[in-house]
Design a protein around this motif. Structure first.
Motif, PDB file in Angstrom:
ATOM      1  N   LEU A  71      47.715 -15.230 108.020  1.00 44.50           N
ATOM      2  CA  LEU A  71      46.696 -14.278 107.602  1.00 44.50           C
ATOM      3  C   LEU A  71      45.695 -14.568 106.617  1.00 44.50           C
ATOM      4  CD1 LEU A  71      48.704 -10.810 108.164  1.00 44.50           C
ATOM      5  CD2 LEU A  71      47.269 -12.059 109.766  1.00 44.50           C
ATOM      6  N   GLY A  72      45.860 -16.049 106.279  1.00 44.98           N
ATOM      7  CA  GLY A  72      44.925 -16.504 105.114  1.00 44.98           C
ATOM      8  C   GLY A  72      44.713 -15.948 103.811  1.00 44.98           C
ATOM      9  N   ALA A  73      43.851 -16.171 103.169  1.00 49.09           N
ATOM     10  CA  ALA A  73      43.603 -15.636 101.664  1.00 49.09           C
ATOM     11  C   ALA A  73      42.737 -14.618 101.592  1.00 49.09           C
ATOM     12  CB  ALA A  73      43.294 -16.954 100.848  1.00 49.09           C
ATOM     13  N   ALA A  74      42.905 -13.701 100.797  1.00 48.76           N
ATOM     14  CA  ALA A  74      42.005 -12.501 100.701  1.00 48.76           C
ATOM     15  C   ALA A  74      40.580 -13.080  99.966  1.00 48.76           C
ATOM     16  CB  ALA A  74      42.315 -11.560  99.925  1.00 48.76           C
ATOM     17  N   ARG A  75      39.414 -12.662 100.594  1.00 48.19           N
ATOM     18  CA  ARG A  75      38.372 -13.095 100.051  1.00 48.19           C
ATOM     19  C   ARG A  75      37.650 -11.879  99.383  1.00 48.19           C
ATOM     20  NH1 ARG A  75      39.641 -17.807  98.495  1.00 48.19           N
ATOM     21  NH2 ARG A  75      39.830 -19.524 100.335  1.00 48.19           N
ATOM     22  N   ALA A  76      37.531 -10.718 100.050  1.00 51.54           N
ATOM     23  CA  ALA A  76      36.903  -9.669  99.595  1.00 51.54           C
ATOM     24  C   ALA A  76      37.282  -8.228 100.323  1.00 51.54           C
ATOM     25  CB  ALA A  76      35.145  -9.756 100.015  1.00 51.54           C
ATOM     26  N   GLN A  77      36.914  -7.296  99.789  1.00 55.20           N
ATOM     27  CA  GLN A  77      37.346  -5.813 100.177  1.00 55.20           C
ATOM     28  C   GLN A  77      35.829  -5.019 100.530  1.00 55.20           C
ATOM     29  OE1 GLN A  77      39.003  -2.790  97.332  1.00 55.20           O
ATOM     30  NE2 GLN A  77      40.149  -1.881  99.060  1.00 55.20           N
ATOM     31  N   VAL A  78      35.876  -4.729 101.801  1.00 55.83           N
ATOM     32  CA  VAL A  78      34.556  -4.021 102.289  1.00 55.83           C
ATOM     33  C   VAL A  78      34.844  -2.686 102.639  1.00 55.83           C
ATOM     34  CG1 VAL A  78      32.814  -4.308 104.091  1.00 55.83           C
ATOM     35  CG2 VAL A  78      34.062  -6.397 103.543  1.00 55.83           C
ATOM     36  N   HIS A  79      33.812  -1.843 102.076  1.00 56.71           N
ATOM     37  CA  HIS A  79      33.819  -0.281 102.074  1.00 56.71           C
ATOM     38  C   HIS A  79      35.006   0.351 101.204  1.00 56.71           C
ATOM     39  CE1 HIS A  79      30.154  -0.324 104.218  1.00 56.71           C
ATOM     40  NE2 HIS A  79      30.459  -1.329 105.126  1.00 56.71           N
ATOM     41  N   ALA A  80      35.882  -0.698 100.690  1.00 62.66           N
ATOM     42  CA  ALA A  80      37.307   0.010  99.800  1.00 62.66           C
ATOM     43  C   ALA A  80      38.204   0.311 101.271  1.00 62.66           C
ATOM     44  CB  ALA A  80      36.822   1.226  99.177  1.00 62.66           C
ATOM     45  N   ASN A  81      38.292  -0.207 102.278  1.00 59.53           N
ATOM     46  CA  ASN A  81      39.080  -0.017 103.101  1.00 59.53           C
ATOM     47  C   ASN A  81      39.247  -1.332 104.172  1.00 59.53           C
ATOM     48  OD1 ASN A  81      40.723   1.695 104.723  1.00 59.53           O
ATOM     49  ND2 ASN A  81      38.981   1.541 106.468  1.00 59.53           N
ATOM     50  N   TYR A  82      38.626  -2.327 104.234  1.00 59.56           N
ATOM     51  CA  TYR A  82      39.021  -3.495 104.928  1.00 59.56           C
ATOM     52  C   TYR A  82      38.972  -4.605 104.252  1.00 59.56           C
ATOM     53  CZ  TYR A  82      37.463  -0.196 108.606  1.00 59.56           C
ATOM     54  OH  TYR A  82      37.437   0.896 109.659  1.00 59.56           O
ATOM     55  N   ILE A  83      39.737  -5.417 104.364  1.00 58.60           N
ATOM     56  CA  ILE A  83      40.294  -6.679 103.601  1.00 58.60           C
ATOM     57  C   ILE A  83      39.770  -7.942 104.542  1.00 58.60           C
ATOM     58  CG2 ILE A  83      41.916  -8.036 102.783  1.00 58.60           C
ATOM     59  CD1 ILE A  83      43.691  -5.571 102.156  1.00 58.60           C
ATOM     60  N   VAL A  84      38.886  -8.652 104.105  1.00 59.60           N
ATOM     61  CA  VAL A  84      38.403  -9.905 104.710  1.00 59.60           C
ATOM     62  C   VAL A  84      39.106 -11.051 104.043  1.00 59.60           C
ATOM     63  CG1 VAL A  84      36.402 -11.240 105.260  1.00 59.60           C
ATOM     64  CG2 VAL A  84      36.196  -8.689 105.019  1.00 59.60           C
ATOM     65  N   ALA A  85      39.984 -11.524 104.823  1.00 64.79           N
ATOM     66  CA  ALA A  85      40.627 -12.863 104.650  1.00 64.79           C
ATOM     67  C   ALA A  85      40.353 -14.174 105.271  1.00 64.79           C
ATOM     68  CB  ALA A  85      42.219 -12.709 104.775  1.00 64.79           C
ATOM     69  N   GLN A  86      39.966 -15.319 104.613  1.00 63.63           N
ATOM     70  CA  GLN A  86      39.849 -16.532 105.178  1.00 63.63           C
ATOM     71  C   GLN A  86      41.019 -17.335 105.735  1.00 63.63           C
ATOM     72  OE1 GLN A  86      37.372 -18.952 102.619  1.00 63.63           O
ATOM     73  NE2 GLN A  86      37.564 -20.597 104.092  1.00 63.63           N
ATOM     74  N   THR A  87      41.045 -17.695 106.944  1.00 56.86           N
ATOM     75  CA  THR A  87      42.130 -18.646 107.464  1.00 56.86           C
ATOM     76  C   THR A  87      41.322 -20.142 107.732  1.00 56.86           C
ATOM     77  OG1 THR A  87      41.348 -18.043 109.751  1.00 56.86           O
ATOM     78  CG2 THR A  87      43.305 -16.687 108.490  1.00 56.86           C
ATOM     79  N   ASP A  88      42.393 -21.053 108.041  1.00 57.50           N
ATOM     80  CA  ASP A  88      41.856 -22.209 108.488  1.00 57.50           C
ATOM     81  C   ASP A  88      40.785 -22.375 109.588  1.00 57.50           C
ATOM     82  OD1 ASP A  88      43.541 -23.219 106.245  1.00 57.50           O
ATOM     83  OD2 ASP A  88      45.245 -23.946 107.510  1.00 57.50           O
ATOM     84  N   ASP A  89      40.869 -21.684 110.243  1.00 63.39           N
ATOM     85  CA  ASP A  89      40.011 -21.720 111.585  1.00 63.39           C
ATOM     86  C   ASP A  89      39.368 -20.476 111.743  1.00 63.39           C
ATOM     87  OD1 ASP A  89      42.222 -20.452 112.285  1.00 63.39           O
ATOM     88  OD2 ASP A  89      42.368 -21.411 114.114  1.00 63.39           O
ATOM     89  N   GLY A  90      39.147 -19.387 110.695  1.00 64.36           N
ATOM     90  CA  GLY A  90      38.396 -18.208 111.067  1.00 64.36           C
ATOM     91  C   GLY A  90      38.668 -17.455 109.858  1.00 64.36           C
ATOM     92  N   LEU A  91      38.536 -16.031 110.467  1.00 61.31           N
ATOM     93  CA  LEU A  91      38.578 -15.014 109.491  1.00 61.31           C
ATOM     94  C   LEU A  91      39.336 -13.900 110.060  1.00 61.31           C
ATOM     95  CD1 LEU A  91      36.402 -12.403 109.679  1.00 61.31           C
ATOM     96  CD2 LEU A  91      34.957 -14.184 108.997  1.00 61.31           C
ATOM     97  N   VAL A  92      39.915 -12.772 109.127  1.00 58.52           N
ATOM     98  CA  VAL A  92      40.873 -11.844 109.259  1.00 58.52           C
ATOM     99  C   VAL A  92      40.242 -10.701 108.795  1.00 58.52           C
ATOM    100  CG1 VAL A  92      43.140 -10.959 109.514  1.00 58.52           C
ATOM    101  CG2 VAL A  92      42.863 -13.281 110.145  1.00 58.52           C
TER     102      VAL A  92
END
Length: 280
Positions: free
Chosen positions: A91-112
């Motif tokens: 599930l990668g590494a967390a990069r940001a939190q959007v709208h105080a509800n969704y966690i955006v994480a970066q993986t090796d080949d995309g994002l989650v």
């Protein structure tokens, strides 16, 4: 006679001799008046001091402090190494939190993109479901028990399952007619509205079909309690908290769906993102 003369009009006492700093009984113990114009250098001049202490020695230089002051060397290698290591997780590494509800994480080949409320609700539910067949969940006692007013039939239904609820960390008992006292709540749920939880549990138990198995009923109870104790939408999380949630999701089977069957995260491959921008 001297006292009477002091009360007569026009009396003014005459000093025996003129006052001077040298003859004052409050004069310093060293000989002359100190001079502060020369700073530390002037203080280092020897003088006849009698019982006075010796002057402090002058500093050779004020640029070197007496305490140790060594530069702190920060090696960026461990930090960068940890970032690289965490990006190798599914599930990668967390990069940001959007709208105080969704966690955006970066993986090796995309994002989650993770729904933090749905994901944590699933994690809490799995822990409670394990407690149904294992040891009792840790609980926290309330300093003042919560008294919940309910219809008598709801109180009877709750007390029927009081032992199972206590296994989940929720300790209740009767408090007279039409009332339930909550004495302990599950520790994993933290601060929560115990009154609303008991009311929701009473409604949930009232809707059960009597033909259902007991284990299925208790799972409904665990799901209701997990919903109350999960991370709420709108709560801002630190990067450490977001990464901890991702790591728990990777270790928990079935964490891809919440208790209501909705997905807890979606994954976008880098090729899919490039296709959206016409790069494929």
């Amino acid at each position: 006679g001297g006292m009477l003369r002091a009360f007569r009009p026009g009396f003014s006492p005459q000093p025996a001799q003129a006052w001077s700093p040298a003859s004052s009984p409050s004069r310093p113990l060293y000989g002359g008046a100190p001079s502060y114009g020369g700073g530390f250098a002037a203080a280092a001049v020897p003088a006849a001091r009698g019982f006075g202490e010796a002057a402090q020695a002058a500093f050779d230089s004020l640029s070197v402090p007496t305490a140790r002051s060594e530069p702190v060397v920060i090696d960026p290698a461990p930090a960068s190494a940890s970032v690289e290591a965490i990006s190798n997780y599914p599930l990668g590494a967390a990069r940001a939190q959007v709208h105080a509800n969704y966690i955006v994480a970066q993986t090796d080949d995309g994002l989650v993109i993770v729904d933090q409320h749905a994901a944590h609700e699933r994690l809490v539910f799995e822990q409670m479901r394990k407690a149904l067949t294992g040891r009792r969940l840790p609980s926290q006692g309330l300093l003042i028990p919560e008294i919940v007013d309910l219809p008598e039939e709801d109180c009877d239904r709750l007390m029927t399952h009081a032992e199972s609820l206590e296994q989940l960390g929720l300790a209740i008992e009767r408090f007279g007619p039409g009332a339930i006292a909550v004495r302990e709540t599950p520790a994993m749920l933290g601060e929560m509205d115990a009154t609303q939880l008991v009311r929701d549990l009473a409604d949930e138990i009232a809707e059960w079909d009597t033909a259902d198995r007991l284990s299925a009923k208790l799972e409904h109870v665990a799901a209701t309690m997990a919903c109350h104790g999960s991370v709420r939408s709108g709560r801002r999380l630190r990067v450490e908290e977001m990464n901890a949630l991702l790591r728990q999701m990777e270790q928990t089977p079935g964490s891809g769906q919440c208790n209501h069957g909705r997905p807890t995260y979606v994954e976008l491959k880098l090729s899919d993102i490039e296709r959206l921008f016409g790069r494929s």
